[in-house]
Motif scaffolding. Structure first.
Motif, PDB file in Angstrom:
ATOM      1  N   PRO A   1       0.770  -1.038   0.153  1.00 29.39           N
ATOM      2  CA  PRO A   1       0.350  -0.088  -0.038  1.00 29.39           C
ATOM      3  C   PRO A   1       0.828   1.274  -0.419  1.00 29.39           C
ATOM      4  CG  PRO A   1      -0.633  -1.121   1.845  1.00 29.39           C
ATOM      5  CD  PRO A   1       1.001  -2.314   0.806  1.00 29.39           C
ATOM      6  N   GLU A   2       0.452   2.380  -0.710  1.00 27.89           N
ATOM      7  CA  GLU A   2       0.761   3.959  -0.856  1.00 27.89           C
ATOM      8  C   GLU A   2       0.341   4.427   0.778  1.00 27.89           C
ATOM      9  OE1 GLU A   2       1.269   5.920  -4.368  1.00 27.89           O
ATOM     10  OE2 GLU A   2       0.855   4.157  -5.235  1.00 27.89           O
ATOM     11  N   GLY A   3       1.091   5.668   0.567  1.00 32.60           N
ATOM     12  CA  GLY A   3       0.713   6.397   2.443  1.00 32.60           C
ATOM     13  C   GLY A   3       1.525   6.071   3.901  1.00 32.60           C
ATOM     14  N   PRO A   4       1.190   6.765   3.963  1.00 32.03           N
ATOM     15  CA  PRO A   4       1.935   6.691   6.042  1.00 32.03           C
ATOM     16  C   PRO A   4       2.378   5.787   5.865  1.00 32.03           C
ATOM     17  CG  PRO A   4      -0.355   7.735   6.054  1.00 32.03           C
ATOM     18  CD  PRO A   4      -0.035   6.931   4.738  1.00 32.03           C
ATOM     19  N   GLU A   5       3.152   5.307   6.326  1.00 34.87           N
ATOM     20  CA  GLU A   5       4.317   4.012   7.211  1.00 34.87           C
ATOM     21  C   GLU A   5       3.649   3.737   8.215  1.00 34.87           C
ATOM     22  OE1 GLU A   5       7.955   1.409   8.594  1.00 34.87           O
ATOM     23  OE2 GLU A   5       8.204   3.317   7.690  1.00 34.87           O
ATOM     24  N   GLY A   6       2.586   3.144   8.639  1.00 37.33           N
ATOM     25  CA  GLY A   6       2.596   3.100  10.396  1.00 37.33           C
ATOM     26  C   GLY A   6       1.391   2.759  10.467  1.00 37.33           C
ATOM     27  N   GLU A   7       0.646   3.884   9.142  1.00 40.87           N
ATOM     28  CA  GLU A   7      -0.751   4.642   9.742  1.00 40.87           C
ATOM     29  C   GLU A   7      -1.951   3.753   8.580  1.00 40.87           C
ATOM     30  OE1 GLU A   7      -1.286   8.585  10.801  1.00 40.87           O
ATOM     31  OE2 GLU A   7       0.789   8.904   9.904  1.00 40.87           O
TER      32      GLU A   7
ATOM     33  N   TRP B   1      -4.719   3.069   8.417  1.00 37.27           N
ATOM     34  CA  TRP B   1      -6.563   3.524   7.719  1.00 37.27           C
ATOM     35  C   TRP B   1      -6.184   4.917   6.702  1.00 37.27           C
ATOM     36  CZ3 TRP B   1      -3.254   3.043  12.655  1.00 37.27           C
ATOM     37  CH2 TRP B   1      -2.423   4.076  13.155  1.00 37.27           C
ATOM     38  N   LEU B   2      -5.107   5.049   7.194  1.00 40.10           N
ATOM     39  CA  LEU B   2      -4.548   6.407   5.267  1.00 40.10           C
ATOM     40  C   LEU B   2      -3.914   5.865   4.157  1.00 40.10           C
ATOM     41  CD1 LEU B   2      -4.254   9.883   7.495  1.00 40.10           C
ATOM     42  CD2 LEU B   2      -5.997   9.113   6.524  1.00 40.10           C
ATOM     43  N   GLN B   3      -3.361   4.716   4.439  1.00 40.31           N
ATOM     44  CA  GLN B   3      -2.870   3.798   3.067  1.00 40.31           C
ATOM     45  C   GLN B   3      -3.597   3.670   2.389  1.00 40.31           C
ATOM     46  OE1 GLN B   3      -0.701   0.202   4.715  1.00 40.31           O
ATOM     47  NE2 GLN B   3       0.889   2.261   6.076  1.00 40.31           N
ATOM     48  N   HIS B   4      -3.474   3.417   0.901  1.00 38.76           N
ATOM     49  CA  HIS B   4      -4.386   2.671   0.019  1.00 38.76           C
ATOM     50  C   HIS B   4      -3.843   2.230  -1.285  1.00 38.76           C
ATOM     51  CE1 HIS B   4      -2.170   6.148  -2.271  1.00 38.76           C
ATOM     52  NE2 HIS B   4      -2.447   6.945  -0.812  1.00 38.76           N
TER      53      HIS B   4
ATOM     54  N   THR C   1     -15.924   9.368  -2.883  1.00 44.20           N
ATOM     55  CA  THR C   1     -14.591   8.273  -2.415  1.00 44.20           C
ATOM     56  C   THR C   1     -16.295   7.446  -1.476  1.00 44.20           C
ATOM     57  OG1 THR C   1     -13.440   7.258  -1.058  1.00 44.20           O
ATOM     58  CG2 THR C   1     -14.280   8.534   0.318  1.00 44.20           C
ATOM     59  N   PHE C   2     -15.268   5.584  -2.097  1.00 48.62           N
ATOM     60  CA  PHE C   2     -16.155   4.597  -1.406  1.00 48.62           C
ATOM     61  C   PHE C   2     -14.731   4.196  -0.401  1.00 48.62           C
ATOM     62  CE2 PHE C   2     -16.961   0.097  -2.143  1.00 48.62           C
ATOM     63  CZ  PHE C   2     -17.870  -0.063  -0.364  1.00 48.62           C
ATOM     64  N   ILE C   3     -14.841   3.481   0.748  1.00 52.65           N
ATOM     65  CA  ILE C   3     -13.947   3.427   1.745  1.00 52.65           C
ATOM     66  C   ILE C   3     -13.804   2.373   2.086  1.00 52.65           C
ATOM     67  CG2 ILE C   3     -12.530   3.586   4.033  1.00 52.65           C
ATOM     68  CD1 ILE C   3     -13.508   6.678   3.627  1.00 52.65           C
TER      69      ILE C   3
ATOM     70  N   ILE D   1      -7.574  12.574  -2.919  1.00 48.84           N
ATOM     71  CA  ILE D   1      -8.105  11.765  -2.256  1.00 48.84           C
ATOM     72  C   ILE D   1      -8.336  10.386  -3.133  1.00 48.84           C
ATOM     73  CG2 ILE D   1      -9.427  12.450  -0.091  1.00 48.84           C
ATOM     74  CD1 ILE D   1     -12.203  11.428  -1.110  1.00 48.84           C
ATOM     75  N   PRO D   2      -8.454   9.078  -2.490  1.00 49.82           N
ATOM     76  CA  PRO D   2      -8.452   8.607  -4.174  1.00 49.82           C
ATOM     77  C   PRO D   2      -9.945   7.761  -4.014  1.00 49.82           C
ATOM     78  CG  PRO D   2      -7.415   7.121  -1.904  1.00 49.82           C
ATOM     79  CD  PRO D   2      -7.570   8.688  -1.419  1.00 49.82           C
ATOM     80  N   LYS D   3     -10.347   7.974  -4.758  1.00 51.26           N
ATOM     81  CA  LYS D   3     -12.312   7.856  -5.582  1.00 51.26           C
ATOM     82  C   LYS D   3     -12.599   6.322  -4.828  1.00 51.26           C
ATOM     83  CE  LYS D   3     -16.037   8.628  -7.450  1.00 51.26           C
ATOM     84  NZ  LYS D   3     -16.840   9.104  -7.230  1.00 51.26           N
ATOM     85  N   GLU D   4     -11.462   5.397  -5.125  1.00 50.94           N
ATOM     86  CA  GLU D   4     -11.751   4.302  -4.697  1.00 50.94           C
ATOM     87  C   GLU D   4     -11.102   3.826  -3.286  1.00 50.94           C
ATOM     88  OE1 GLU D   4     -13.305  -0.656  -5.047  1.00 50.94           O
ATOM     89  OE2 GLU D   4     -12.461  -0.041  -6.771  1.00 50.94           O
ATOM     90  N   TRP D   5     -11.170   4.103  -2.052  1.00 46.29           N
ATOM     91  CA  TRP D   5     -10.206   3.848  -1.280  1.00 46.29           C
ATOM     92  C   TRP D   5      -9.866   2.528  -0.683  1.00 46.29           C
ATOM     93  CZ3 TRP D   5      -9.297   9.086   2.071  1.00 46.29           C
ATOM     94  CH2 TRP D   5      -7.912   8.682   2.819  1.00 46.29           C
TER      95      TRP D   5
END
Length: 401
Positions: free
Chosen positions: A62-68, A70-73, A193-195, A349-353
């Motif tokens: 996943p891309e996004g902050p390491e250790g988080e 819930w914010l990766q995608h 977005t859809f998470i 933000i991601p369209k489909e998260w």
């Protein structure tokens, strides 16, 4: 009485790939009516394209902050939200399917602790929440109430079901206010977005491959399913059933309603017919009851998949059985509020998260048991709220806002 809170502080292969999510442990959706059940019988739940997509996503870093997480995608198409950029604290309106089971309760607690952080930061003024108690009709009325009320800056929606909620979600979109759908999906791409975690097919692949690797051709697997007609659950079984068939595993499935007594009866009846080498579950509810049925019969423990609910992890550790705990990332309950923060900041933000979704393996059980020591049995190990205020006490005390 229905609870109302103000917290101040593709359909398979179908439209927009907004499939349902969050049922992992969320199987306590109201049972379908006779008409609905008849309709569901005609649905073909296996979708090769979606199966392949989710299979591939299991291997993506996943891309996004390491250790988080819930914010990766995963494999995100990023979209511009500049049209919603606005200063000042905003009111969020949350139409929630329910908090009727431990998975949803764990997520709801986490969501409210995340809300506290954003309120202190001046991002969210309040979150008015209406709980549909697993009713389509109630949730449709809840969404329409929010629309009529007219003072919502953003709509957050965790749909009770997919098709029934689509028109109401579209009406929310028609207000021009941002709409965020999470956990379960709808048949429209109008939300900003859809998470959701990777999905039901990924769960089915993870669990079936594990059992196949541990068992022999011709071995018996009993699949314990919660209820019919919930697409993420149906997709879990559709994927597993396909792989079991290909591997020559003798798999039989039963709907249990997550009733421990029914689960014990099913296992006892199957053991009376002969050996059962494996147990597959589409959610963790009732996992302990299934294990106890083997103990009651004096039978060897099966190879088993459950979920990251603490009751299963503890029983797994105590028995030493060969197991896997698939995960339907409970930390996703943080993401809608963090998405709202980004939307009002005009960030992409991601369209489909698509959030990461990885099982707990035997090598990781001790780690998650230690990290969640003192948590109740209904808690979920990968809840992802360790950095939020109130940790661990709020989750230990099961404080439901």
């Amino acid at each position: 009485m229905r609870r109302r809170f103000t917290v101040a502080s593709a359909m398979v292969g179908a439209l927009a790939l907004i499939t349902l999510a969050g049922c992992t442990t969320d199987p306590n959706v109201a049972a379908p009516s006779d008409d609905a059940a008849a309709t569901e019988e005609a649905v073909e739940w296996f979708d090769q394209e979606l199966f392949d997509k989710q299979d591939a996503e299991r291997e993506v870093v996943p891309e996004g902050p390491e250790g988080e997480p819930w914010l990766q995608h995963i494999n995100a198409e990023m979209i511009d939200t500049a049209e919603f950029a606005s200063e000042g604290a905003k009111k969020a309106c949350f139409a929630n399917a329910s908090i009727s089971n431990p998975w949803r309760q764990t997520g709801w607690i986490t969501m409210n602790q995340q809300l506290e952080v954003l309120q202190e930061a001046g991002v969210i003024s309040e979150m008015e929440t209406r709980d549909a108690q697993d009713s389509d009709d109630t949730q449709i009325a809840d969404i329409d109430y929010f629309i009529t009320e007219g003072d919502c800056d953003i709509f957050l929606i965790s749909p009770n079901s997919t098709a029934a909620m689509t028109p109401a979600v579209e009406r929310a979109c028609d207000t021009g206010k941002p709409v965020v759908v999470f956990d379960r999906g709808v048949q429209t791409d109008c939300p900003v977005t859809f998470i959701h975690p990777i999905g039901g097919f990924a769960w089915g692949i993870d669990t079936a491959e594990f059992l196949i690797d541990e068992l022999e051709e011709g071995d018996k697997v009993v699949a314990l399913r919660i209820l019919p007609g919930v697409d993420v659950l149906e997709q879990r079984w559709a994927a597993a059933e396909k792989l079991f068939d290909e591997a020559g595993i003798d798999a039989v499935d039963y709907f249990t309603g997550a009733d421990p007594a029914e689960i014990k009866k099913i296992i006892s009846d199957e053991l009376a017919k002969g050996d059962v080498q494996g147990i597959w579950m589409d959610a963790g509810d009732g996992a302990v009851a299934a294990i106890e049925a083997f103990e009651d019969a004096g039978a060897d423990y099966p190879v088993m998949t459950g979920e990251d609910e603490m009751s299963f992890l503890r029983k797994w550790k105590d028995t030493g059985l060969t197991g896997l705990a698939p995960v339907y990332s409970n930390f996703q309950w943080r993401t809608p509020l963090l998405a709202a923060q980004k939307i009002f900041a005009g960030e992409e933000i991601p369209k489909e998260w698509v959030l990461p979704q990885s099982p707990i393996t035997a090598e990781e059980v001790d780690q998650y048991l230690e990290a969640n020591d003192g948590m109740p049995d209904g808690h979920y190990a990968k809840f992802g709220g360790e950095d939020l205020p109130g940790y661990p006490q709020v989750w230990q005390d099961r404080i439901i806002p």
